[in-house]
Design a protein around this motif. Structure first.
Motif, PDB file in Angstrom:
ATOM      1  N   ASN A 262      -7.056  -0.258   4.396  1.00 18.38           N
ATOM      2  CA  ASN A 262      -7.247  -0.915   3.103  1.00 18.38           C
ATOM      3  C   ASN A 262      -5.966  -0.826   2.262  1.00 18.38           C
ATOM      4  O   ASN A 262      -4.946  -0.268   2.699  1.00 18.38           O
ATOM      5  CB  ASN A 262      -8.441  -0.317   2.360  1.00 18.38           C
ATOM      6  N   GLU A 263      -6.034  -1.358   1.045  1.00 21.50           N
ATOM      7  CA  GLU A 263      -4.840  -1.414   0.210  1.00 21.50           C
ATOM      8  C   GLU A 263      -4.297  -0.028  -0.124  1.00 21.50           C
ATOM      9  O   GLU A 263      -3.084   0.190  -0.162  1.00 21.50           O
ATOM     10  CB  GLU A 263      -5.160  -2.189  -1.076  1.00 21.50           C
ATOM     11  N   LYS A 264      -5.196   0.929  -0.380  1.00 20.27           N
ATOM     12  CA  LYS A 264      -4.760   2.294  -0.693  1.00 20.27           C
ATOM     13  C   LYS A 264      -4.035   2.917   0.499  1.00 20.27           C
ATOM     14  O   LYS A 264      -2.976   3.536   0.357  1.00 20.27           O
ATOM     15  CB  LYS A 264      -5.976   3.138  -1.056  1.00 20.27           C
ATOM     16  N   GLN A 265      -4.582   2.745   1.694  1.00 19.66           N
ATOM     17  CA  GLN A 265      -3.956   3.313   2.891  1.00 19.66           C
ATOM     18  C   GLN A 265      -2.607   2.665   3.166  1.00 19.66           C
ATOM     19  O   GLN A 265      -1.636   3.343   3.548  1.00 19.66           O
ATOM     20  CB  GLN A 265      -4.898   3.135   4.092  1.00 19.66           C
ATOM     21  N   MET A 266      -2.514   1.355   2.946  1.00 20.06           N
ATOM     22  CA  MET A 266      -1.237   0.675   3.147  1.00 20.06           C
ATOM     23  C   MET A 266      -0.210   1.110   2.114  1.00 20.06           C
ATOM     24  O   MET A 266       0.983   1.248   2.418  1.00 20.06           O
ATOM     25  CB  MET A 266      -1.443  -0.841   3.112  1.00 20.06           C
ATOM     26  N   SER A 267      -0.667   1.347   0.881  1.00 21.73           N
ATOM     27  CA  SER A 267       0.256   1.830  -0.154  1.00 21.73           C
ATOM     28  C   SER A 267       0.797   3.210   0.207  1.00 21.73           C
ATOM     29  O   SER A 267       1.985   3.499  -0.021  1.00 21.73           O
ATOM     30  CB  SER A 267      -0.464   1.887  -1.510  1.00 21.73           C
ATOM     31  N   ASP A 268      -0.043   4.038   0.777  1.00 18.17           N
ATOM     32  CA  ASP A 268       0.395   5.366   1.208  1.00 18.17           C
ATOM     33  C   ASP A 268       1.453   5.258   2.302  1.00 18.17           C
ATOM     34  O   ASP A 268       2.436   6.018   2.317  1.00 18.17           O
ATOM     35  CB  ASP A 268      -0.796   6.182   1.713  1.00 18.17           C
ATOM     36  N   ILE A 269       1.238   4.332   3.246  1.00 17.28           N
ATOM     37  CA  ILE A 269       2.219   4.134   4.322  1.00 17.28           C
ATOM     38  C   ILE A 269       3.537   3.613   3.746  1.00 17.28           C
ATOM     39  O   ILE A 269       4.628   4.057   4.131  1.00 17.28           O
ATOM     40  CB  ILE A 269       1.665   3.166   5.392  1.00 17.28           C
ATOM     41  N   ASP A 270       3.434   2.678   2.804  1.00 24.31           N
ATOM     42  CA  ASP A 270       4.644   2.143   2.165  1.00 24.31           C
ATOM     43  C   ASP A 270       5.432   3.249   1.472  1.00 24.31           C
ATOM     44  O   ASP A 270       6.678   3.268   1.496  1.00 24.31           O
ATOM     45  CB  ASP A 270       4.266   1.062   1.154  1.00 24.31           C
ATOM     46  N   ALA A 271       4.706   4.181   0.861  1.00 27.41           N
ATOM     47  CA  ALA A 271       5.373   5.293   0.183  1.00 27.41           C
ATOM     48  C   ALA A 271       6.093   6.190   1.181  1.00 27.41           C
ATOM     49  O   ALA A 271       7.218   6.652   0.920  1.00 27.41           O
ATOM     50  CB  ALA A 271       4.344   6.107  -0.609  1.00 27.41           C
ATOM     51  N   LEU A 272       5.477   6.428   2.315  1.00 28.76           N
ATOM     52  CA  LEU A 272       6.114   7.233   3.361  1.00 28.76           C
ATOM     53  C   LEU A 272       7.400   6.568   3.858  1.00 28.76           C
ATOM     54  O   LEU A 272       8.424   7.234   4.070  1.00 28.76           O
ATOM     55  CB  LEU A 272       5.144   7.438   4.533  1.00 28.76           C
ATOM     56  N   ILE A 273       7.334   5.245   4.031  1.00 30.42           N
ATOM     57  CA  ILE A 273       8.509   4.507   4.495  1.00 30.42           C
ATOM     58  C   ILE A 273       9.618   4.568   3.453  1.00 30.42           C
ATOM     59  O   ILE A 273      10.802   4.799   3.777  1.00 30.42           O
ATOM     60  CB  ILE A 273       8.132   3.045   4.813  1.00 30.42           C
ATOM     61  N   ALA A 274       9.243   4.385   2.191  1.00 29.70           N
ATOM     62  CA  ALA A 274      10.233   4.412   1.100  1.00 29.70           C
ATOM     63  C   ALA A 274      10.894   5.779   0.972  1.00 29.70           C
ATOM     64  O   ALA A 274      12.066   5.885   0.590  1.00 29.70           O
ATOM     65  CB  ALA A 274       9.562   4.024  -0.209  1.00 29.70           C
ATOM     66  N   GLN A 275      10.153   6.837   1.295  1.00 34.53           N
ATOM     67  CA  GLN A 275      10.674   8.198   1.196  1.00 34.53           C
ATOM     68  C   GLN A 275      11.411   8.642   2.460  1.00 34.53           C
ATOM     69  O   GLN A 275      11.822   9.801   2.554  1.00 34.53           O
ATOM     70  CB  GLN A 275       9.527   9.163   0.909  1.00 34.53           C
ATOM     71  N   ASN A 276      11.553   7.723   3.434  1.00 35.94           N
ATOM     72  CA  ASN A 276      12.187   8.056   4.709  1.00 35.94           C
ATOM     73  C   ASN A 276      11.515   9.265   5.370  1.00 35.94           C
ATOM     74  O   ASN A 276      12.186  10.191   5.858  1.00 35.94           O
ATOM     75  CB  ASN A 276      13.685   8.325   4.525  1.00 35.94           C
ATOM     76  N   ALA A 277      10.190   9.235   5.367  1.00 32.95           N
ATOM     77  CA  ALA A 277       9.421  10.316   5.985  1.00 32.95           C
ATOM     78  C   ALA A 277       9.663  10.336   7.483  1.00 32.95           C
ATOM     79  O   ALA A 277      10.214   9.379   8.073  1.00 32.95           O
ATOM     80  CB  ALA A 277       7.939  10.144   5.685  1.00 32.95           C
ATOM     81  N   ASN A 278       9.255  11.414   8.119  1.00 35.29           N
ATOM     82  CA  ASN A 278       9.395  11.540   9.572  1.00 35.29           C
ATOM     83  C   ASN A 278       8.770  10.338  10.264  1.00 35.29           C
ATOM     84  O   ASN A 278       7.633   9.954   9.964  1.00 35.29           O
ATOM     85  CB  ASN A 278       8.729  12.843  10.026  1.00 35.29           C
ATOM     86  N   ILE A 279       9.503   9.744  11.208  1.00 42.15           N
ATOM     87  CA  ILE A 279       9.034   8.516  11.861  1.00 42.15           C
ATOM     88  C   ILE A 279       7.726   8.736  12.599  1.00 42.15           C
ATOM     89  O   ILE A 279       6.863   7.844  12.654  1.00 42.15           O
ATOM     90  CB  ILE A 279      10.127   7.960  12.818  1.00 42.15           C
ATOM     91  N   ASP A 280       7.540   9.917  13.147  1.00 42.66           N
ATOM     92  CA  ASP A 280       6.284  10.200  13.860  1.00 42.66           C
ATOM     93  C   ASP A 280       5.093  10.149  12.914  1.00 42.66           C
ATOM     94  O   ASP A 280       4.009   9.688  13.287  1.00 42.66           O
ATOM     95  CB  ASP A 280       6.345  11.572  14.537  1.00 42.66           C
ATOM     96  N   THR A 281       5.293  10.612  11.685  1.00 41.77           N
ATOM     97  CA  THR A 281       4.226  10.570  10.695  1.00 41.77           C
ATOM     98  C   THR A 281       3.891   9.137  10.314  1.00 41.77           C
ATOM     99  O   THR A 281       2.714   8.751  10.214  1.00 41.77           O
ATOM    100  CB  THR A 281       4.636  11.351   9.426  1.00 41.77           C
ATOM    101  N   ILE A 282       4.912   8.323  10.138  1.00 43.39           N
ATOM    102  CA  ILE A 282       4.712   6.914   9.788  1.00 43.39           C
ATOM    103  C   ILE A 282       3.977   6.183  10.904  1.00 43.39           C
ATOM    104  O   ILE A 282       3.002   5.456  10.670  1.00 43.39           O
ATOM    105  CB  ILE A 282       6.060   6.231   9.493  1.00 43.39           C
TER     106      ILE A 282
END
Length: 363
Positions: free
Chosen positions: A97-117
């Motif tokens: 859903n939109e909330k889950q996608m926003s969370d993923i977008d935040a991880l990408i923006a923060q350059n989180a660990n690729i495995d987590t993304i």
């Protein structure tokens, strides 16, 4: 349908991920998931989208000895029947859903660990693949134990009935119910099945039963006394311990050449958001097979595989499960992961399958 918001990740990781899931599920040494249908069924592609199984009683008749230049005597052909039908479609879908996608977008923006993304983006992929296999396992266990695989009230969508046409003469009850340990004679009941198979020229090798049937079997006095004889027990017969499944296999192999396998499998179904664990094996049923392989998972190509939708990313698992990822706006934005397959477990050569219902008395 539109291309996934995470297409660059899908392009790089989707094929490897689906392949890894498939390899894990097909690994005979893995213990997290158990699929009896993978052990007892092969796979068979259907060109016309239908399944078919021959049924009948096959007998072994000796050839005649004739003199040179004599004609060969004509023998009676066994009667055959056919069980057949269209391959049903099986599938499921999950979405972010939109909330889950926003969370993923935040991880990408923060350059989180690729495995987590990647784990977040593809969290639903193994679930939709396993969902198809769970339904196949449900149908197979129900079908093997009863002769009929029925998908009805525990399913959202069309009902399906697959009748393998088990032979009436190969279906047995017991002389005394196995839940009466003092008087039940389960070894005698099994002997009747073995005798029937030998009449047809077959040697039964495998025996499958659920926890109910096995526990009642092990507790019967006749079984305990036979086990005492096999191990050379010299104490009082009323003190003979209840054998374990492993010990019972020693007894069954010694007396009948059989190997007993416990079937203790639940499948969770979901209807209108309510999840229900179901044991598809008919309680108290014992199934005997002559061969290690009893049939095939019959499948055919999906229309969408031949006519892919623009923007949708596809991968195939286990030959027949089409997995797809895409996004829609209906009306809110969602990222979908779906699986679909046209497939059904088919039990063949039913003349080599015998059933014994420990909860039904047969004179």
């Amino acid at each position: 349908m539109e291309q996934s918001l995470y297409f660059k990740y899908i392009e790089k990781y989707f094929p490897k991920l689906v392949l890894g899931i498939t390899e894990k599920l097909n690994d005979k040494n893995q213990t997290t998931l158990s699929y009896l249908h993978k052990q007892l069924l092969g796979t068979d592609y259907s060109v016309d989208g239908r399944w078919e199984s021959l049924t009948g009683t096959y007998s072994r008749v000796a050839a005649d000895v004739v003199s040179m230049d004599s004609s060969l005597p004509l023998k009676k052909r066994d009667s055959l029947g056919r069980a057949s039908g269209d391959l049903p479609k099986i599938g499921m879908e999950l979405f972010l859903n939109e909330k889950q996608m926003s969370d993923i977008d935040a991880l990408i923006a923060q350059n989180a660990n690729i495995d987590t993304i990647v784990a977040k983006i593809f969290a639903d992929t193994p679930r939709v693949i396993i969902g198809v296999l769970e339904r196949l396992e449900y149908m197979f266990l129900q079908g093997l134990s009863t002769g009929v695989a029925l998908v009805d009230s525990d399913n959202v969508g069309a009902g399906v009935k697959v009748d393998y046409q088990y032979l009436t003469e190969n279906q047995f009850g017991v002389q005394v119910l196995w839940n009466t340990p003092a008087t039940a004679k389960p070894l005698d009941d099994i002997q009747r099945v073995v005798d029937r198979a030998e009449e047809l020229g077959y040697n039964i090798r495998n025996m499958y039963a659920d926890t109910y049937a096995i526990n009642k079997f092990l507790a019967c006095n006749q079984v305990r006394q036979q086990y005492a004889f096999v191990i050379g027990y010299v104490g009082a017969l009323n003190n003979v311990p209840i054998p374990s499944l492993e010990q019972a296999n020693v007894l069954l192999n010694d007396k009948f050449g059989l190997t007993l396998t416990k079937v203790n499998r639940s499948v969770v179904t979901e209807v209108n958001g309510v999840r229900t664990p179901v044991k598809p094996w008919q309680e108290g049923m014992v199934v005997f097979t002559v061969e290690d392989r009893v049939g095939s998972v019959v499948w055919t190509d999906l229309a969408e595989k031949k006519h892919p939708v623009a923007g949708v990313s596809y991968e195939t698992a286990n030959e027949f499960i089409l997995v797809s990822k895409y996004r829609v706006n209906r009306p809110s934005l969602r990222e979908y992961t779906t699986s679909q397959a046209r497939v059904v477990p088919v039990i063949t050569n039913v003349d080599k399958i015998f059933t014994l219902d420990s909860k039904t008395v047969q004179a």
